[in-house]
Structure formats: structure tokens, C-alpha cells
Design a protein around this motif. Structure first.
Motif, PDB file in Angstrom:
ATOM      1  N   SER A  38      21.095  66.235  65.615  1.00 54.46           N
ATOM      2  CA  SER A  38      20.164  67.205  65.019  1.00 54.46           C
ATOM      3  C   SER A  38      20.034  68.442  65.901  1.00 54.46           C
ATOM      4  O   SER A  38      20.038  69.571  65.420  1.00 54.46           O
ATOM      5  CB  SER A  38      18.786  66.578  64.826  1.00 54.46           C
ATOM      6  N   PHE A  39      19.915  68.219  67.211  1.00 53.87           N
ATOM      7  CA  PHE A  39      19.763  69.308  68.177  1.00 53.87           C
ATOM      8  C   PHE A  39      20.918  70.305  68.055  1.00 53.87           C
ATOM      9  O   PHE A  39      20.706  71.519  68.049  1.00 53.87           O
ATOM     10  CB  PHE A  39      19.688  68.717  69.586  1.00 53.87           C
ATOM     11  N   SER A  40      22.126  69.789  67.902  1.00 55.85           N
ATOM     12  CA  SER A  40      23.301  70.673  67.824  1.00 55.85           C
ATOM     13  C   SER A  40      23.353  71.454  66.514  1.00 55.85           C
ATOM     14  O   SER A  40      24.074  72.442  66.418  1.00 55.85           O
ATOM     15  CB  SER A  40      24.588  69.874  68.022  1.00 55.85           C
ATOM     16  N   GLN A  41      22.567  71.057  65.518  1.00 59.01           N
ATOM     17  CA  GLN A  41      22.556  71.778  64.241  1.00 59.01           C
ATOM     18  C   GLN A  41      21.638  72.997  64.260  1.00 59.01           C
ATOM     19  O   GLN A  41      21.868  73.962  63.544  1.00 59.01           O
ATOM     20  CB  GLN A  41      22.125  70.857  63.104  1.00 59.01           C
ATOM     21  N   TRP A  42      20.579  72.948  65.075  1.00 57.73           N
ATOM     22  CA  TRP A  42      19.619  74.052  65.065  1.00 57.73           C
ATOM     23  C   TRP A  42      19.558  74.825  66.378  1.00 57.73           C
ATOM     24  O   TRP A  42      19.151  75.977  66.392  1.00 57.73           O
ATOM     25  CB  TRP A  42      18.213  73.569  64.682  1.00 57.73           C
ATOM     26  N   TYR A  43      19.986  74.222  67.488  1.00 53.84           N
ATOM     27  CA  TYR A  43      19.875  74.886  68.789  1.00 53.84           C
ATOM     28  C   TYR A  43      21.181  75.609  69.116  1.00 53.84           C
ATOM     29  O   TYR A  43      22.250  74.995  69.090  1.00 53.84           O
ATOM     30  CB  TYR A  43      19.545  73.869  69.886  1.00 53.84           C
ATOM     31  N   PRO A  44      21.121  76.906  69.445  1.00 50.49           N
ATOM     32  CA  PRO A  44      22.354  77.671  69.672  1.00 50.49           C
ATOM     33  C   PRO A  44      23.227  77.088  70.783  1.00 50.49           C
ATOM     34  O   PRO A  44      22.727  76.735  71.846  1.00 50.49           O
ATOM     35  CB  PRO A  44      21.858  79.063  70.089  1.00 50.49           C
ATOM     36  N   PHE A  45      24.493  76.980  70.517  1.00 49.46           N
ATOM     37  CA  PHE A  45      25.516  76.569  71.480  1.00 49.46           C
ATOM     38  C   PHE A  45      25.432  75.109  71.913  1.00 49.46           C
ATOM     39  O   PHE A  45      26.197  74.686  72.767  1.00 49.46           O
ATOM     40  CB  PHE A  45      25.523  77.468  72.732  1.00 49.46           C
ATOM     41  N   ASP A  61      28.107  75.208  74.756  1.00 46.40           N
ATOM     42  CA  ASP A  61      29.394  75.901  74.674  1.00 46.40           C
ATOM     43  C   ASP A  61      29.175  77.129  73.798  1.00 46.40           C
ATOM     44  O   ASP A  61      28.805  77.006  72.631  1.00 46.40           O
ATOM     45  CB  ASP A  61      30.437  74.980  74.043  1.00 46.40           C
ATOM     46  N   ASP A  62      29.411  78.322  74.353  1.00 44.22           N
ATOM     47  CA  ASP A  62      29.129  79.545  73.599  1.00 44.22           C
ATOM     48  C   ASP A  62      30.200  79.872  72.563  1.00 44.22           C
ATOM     49  O   ASP A  62      30.113  80.875  71.858  1.00 44.22           O
ATOM     50  CB  ASP A  62      28.892  80.732  74.528  1.00 44.22           C
ATOM     51  N   GLY A  63      31.230  79.038  72.466  1.00 45.61           N
ATOM     52  CA  GLY A  63      32.271  79.255  71.477  1.00 45.61           C
ATOM     53  C   GLY A  63      33.270  80.326  71.879  1.00 45.61           C
ATOM     54  O   GLY A  63      34.213  80.602  71.155  1.00 45.61           O
ATOM     55  N   GLU A  64      33.057  80.934  73.041  1.00 50.72           N
ATOM     56  CA  GLU A  64      33.946  81.984  73.525  1.00 50.72           C
ATOM     57  C   GLU A  64      34.536  81.627  74.889  1.00 50.72           C
ATOM     58  O   GLU A  64      34.903  82.497  75.668  1.00 50.72           O
ATOM     59  CB  GLU A  64      33.186  83.315  73.615  1.00 50.72           C
ATOM     60  N   GLY A  65      34.554  80.326  75.193  1.00 51.71           N
ATOM     61  CA  GLY A  65      35.181  79.880  76.431  1.00 51.71           C
ATOM     62  C   GLY A  65      34.226  79.559  77.567  1.00 51.71           C
ATOM     63  O   GLY A  65      34.649  79.081  78.607  1.00 51.71           O
ATOM     64  N   THR A  66      32.938  79.811  77.390  1.00 49.71           N
ATOM     65  CA  THR A  66      31.981  79.510  78.447  1.00 49.71           C
ATOM     66  C   THR A  66      31.211  78.241  78.105  1.00 49.71           C
ATOM     67  O   THR A  66      30.615  78.137  77.033  1.00 49.71           O
ATOM     68  CB  THR A  66      30.988  80.676  78.638  1.00 49.71           C
TER      69      THR A  66
END
Length: 159
Positions: A38-45, A61-66
Motif C-alpha cells: 500500500s505504501f508504495s502505491q501512495w508514497y512517492p518513490f 527509487d526516484d526512477g531516474e537511477g537514484t
């Protein structure tokens, strides 16, 4: 629309405070807050990797390698979940209120210039959190621009 956040200053830092009421007991809402899926669905990154204990790590994970980790700094089931994410502090607390509970979400950060952007982002995230708690399908509203403007006006009024 949900109530807007308030912006506060203390010790050279800034705090955004959001309040949301849920018609569920704290135990039920706390389960959604701390459930990695659930946390990964609403909390950014959030990646869904969470070691749910005091001092435990939360993976981002910011989705851009970080990638980076948050550290759980307070965990008092079913009332408080707090963690440090880089230099910011996130505190989520629940208080029983009638037949439900009041959620208080506080984000402490340094850069006041980012306040309206950060507030708009959290407003959207907490909207999705509310959908998850209420068992609704997740639907991200396309209202970032409108929310940023509302927060800019609200924060400018309170200077």
C-alpha cells in the motif's frame, strides 16, 4: 476537496501539516500506512521494501537511477509512524476521534521555496492514500497545477 495543508516555521526549518479524518479505527488506517504494498502505491518513490521496526530501513527509487533509504525513527502501533528521508522528516500520527480517527501528516524540510510544490504533491498523495483506505481503486487526479496555485495563494496570504 480535502482541507489544504498549513505551513509552519520552527528552528529554521519548515513543516507542512495535513489533517485527514477517516471513519476507521487507528488500527485499520495504521495497517494501510505501514503495509509495504500500500505504501508504495501512495508514497512517492517507495519501492515496497520496508523493514517495519524502529531503525528499520525503507527503500526508495526516484526512477531516474537514484536509490536511497529512509530510516524509521519512531514506530508506535497503531498511532505513530515516523521516518527520516534524506534530510527531511515525515511524521504520520493517528488519534482516535469518535468512531474513526484523525490522521496528521507532517513533513519537515528546509527549502521554503519548494513549499507550494511539496504541498501540492502531498495533497495528491494523501488523496490516493484515502482511496486505498476506503477500498477504492487508485486514481491519480490531474490537478497538480491547480493545487500548486491554491497553495501559493494560501502561503502568500499567511506571510
Amino acid at each position: 476537496m480535502d482541507q489544504l495543508a498549513t505551513l509552519h516555521q520552527a528552528n529554521g526549518r519548515y513543516a507542512l501539516r495535513f489533517e485527514r479524518f477517516f471513519s476507521y479505527k487507528p488500527e485499520e488506517v495504521f495497517r494501510v500506512i505501514t503495509d509495504p504494498h500500500s505504501f508504495s502505491q501512495w508514497y512517492p518513490f517507495a519501492t515496497g521494501e520496508m523493514d517495519l521496526k524502529l531503525g528499520g530501513e525503507i527503500a526508495f527509487d526516484d526512477g531516474e537511477g537514484t536509490t536511497y533509504e529512509g530510516i524509521i525513527t519512531e514506530l508506535k502501533e497503531p498511532y505513530t509512524f515516523e521516518f527520516r528521508e534524506v534530510d527531511d522528516l515525515i511524521r504520520i500520527s493517528l488519534q482516535e476521534e469518535g468512531k474513526g480517527c484523525q490522521l496528521v501528516f507532517i513533513h519537515i524540510f528546509d527549502d521554503k521555496e519548494m513549499a507550494m510544490y511539496t504541498a501540492a504533491g502531498w495533497h495528491r498523495c494523501l488523496g490516493v492514500f484515502k482511496q486505498i483506505v476506503n477500498g477504492q481503486p487508485v486514481e491519480w487526479k490531474d490537478n497538480s497545477v491547480e493545487l500548486r496555485e491554491l497553495y501559493r495563494e494560501a502561503f502568500d496570504r499567511n506571510r
